[in-house]
Write a protein that holds these residues in place. Sequence first.
Motif, PDB file in Angstrom:
ATOM      1  N   UNK A   1       0.823  -1.214   0.000  1.00  0.00           N
ATOM      2  CA  UNK A   1       0.000   0.000   0.000  1.00  0.00           C
ATOM      3  C   UNK A   1       0.856   1.262   0.000  1.00  0.00           C
ATOM      4  N   UNK A   2       1.880   1.300   0.848  1.00  0.00           N
ATOM      5  CA  UNK A   2       2.751   2.478   0.887  1.00  0.00           C
ATOM      6  C   UNK A   2       3.516   2.637  -0.422  1.00  0.00           C
ATOM      7  N   UNK A   3       3.911   1.544  -1.029  1.00  0.00           N
ATOM      8  CA  UNK A   3       4.633   1.633  -2.293  1.00  0.00           C
ATOM      9  C   UNK A   3       3.711   2.152  -3.391  1.00  0.00           C
ATOM     10  N   UNK A   4       2.474   1.704  -3.413  1.00  0.00           N
ATOM     11  CA  UNK A   4       1.521   2.226  -4.397  1.00  0.00           C
ATOM     12  C   UNK A   4       1.312   3.723  -4.187  1.00  0.00           C
ATOM     13  N   UNK A   5       1.209   4.160  -2.937  1.00  0.00           N
ATOM     14  CA  UNK A   5       1.048   5.588  -2.646  1.00  0.00           C
ATOM     15  C   UNK A   5       2.288   6.366  -3.037  1.00  0.00           C
ATOM     16  N   UNK A   6       3.467   5.804  -2.777  1.00  0.00           N
ATOM     17  CA  UNK A   6       4.720   6.479  -3.136  1.00  0.00           C
ATOM     18  C   UNK A   6       4.840   6.599  -4.654  1.00  0.00           C
ATOM     19  N   UNK A   7       4.461   5.557  -5.376  1.00  0.00           N
ATOM     20  CA  UNK A   7       4.502   5.612  -6.845  1.00  0.00           C
ATOM     21  C   UNK A   7       3.555   6.699  -7.355  1.00  0.00           C
ATOM     22  N   UNK A   8       2.364   6.780  -6.751  1.00  0.00           N
ATOM     23  CA  UNK A   8       1.400   7.815  -7.146  1.00  0.00           C
ATOM     24  C   UNK A   8       1.927   9.212  -6.818  1.00  0.00           C
ATOM     25  N   UNK A   9       2.776   9.314  -5.792  1.00  0.00           N
ATOM     26  CA  UNK A   9       3.361  10.605  -5.405  1.00  0.00           C
ATOM     27  C   UNK A   9       4.603  10.932  -6.227  1.00  0.00           C
ATOM     28  N   UNK A  10       4.976  10.039  -7.151  1.00  0.00           N
ATOM     29  CA  UNK A  10       6.092  10.322  -8.044  1.00  0.00           C
ATOM     30  C   UNK A  10       7.390   9.611  -7.727  1.00  0.00           C
TER      31      UNK A  10
END
Length: 123
Positions: free
Chosen positions: A75-84
């Motif tokens: 989940x955090x990795x998906x959020x980090x990817x979405x944040x660039x």
Amino acid sequence: MGESAVSNAAITDAAELLTQKANLLLERLADRVMAAPTPGSRAWYAHRNTAAGSVKERLLVRIAIAYQAHFDLAEDIARARAAGAGWAEIGEATSLTAHQSRKRWDTTPAASRRQESGQLAIW
């Protein structure tokens, strides 16, 4: 869980509470690691709006902490990817290469990745 005196609903509630508490603790630990001001203070809000306190940087710190603690990072990795955040940055946070981190956590279908790269598949 078979024949148990504990209901599935109680286990689900406990798991949700654990997730919430773990997220809160990760936020506090990220603040500590990043030497951020006291959470909720004016200085804290100002710091969060700087490059050093950016969403991407905070998520990468959370990922590094959670990885060392053997947490599930999807989940955090998906959020980090979405944040660039790039795969190299995520790899650095997890002590993996960009290729290893992408292979482990990339949920994008291979066909979509080929289209995004603009390259044609040979095989």
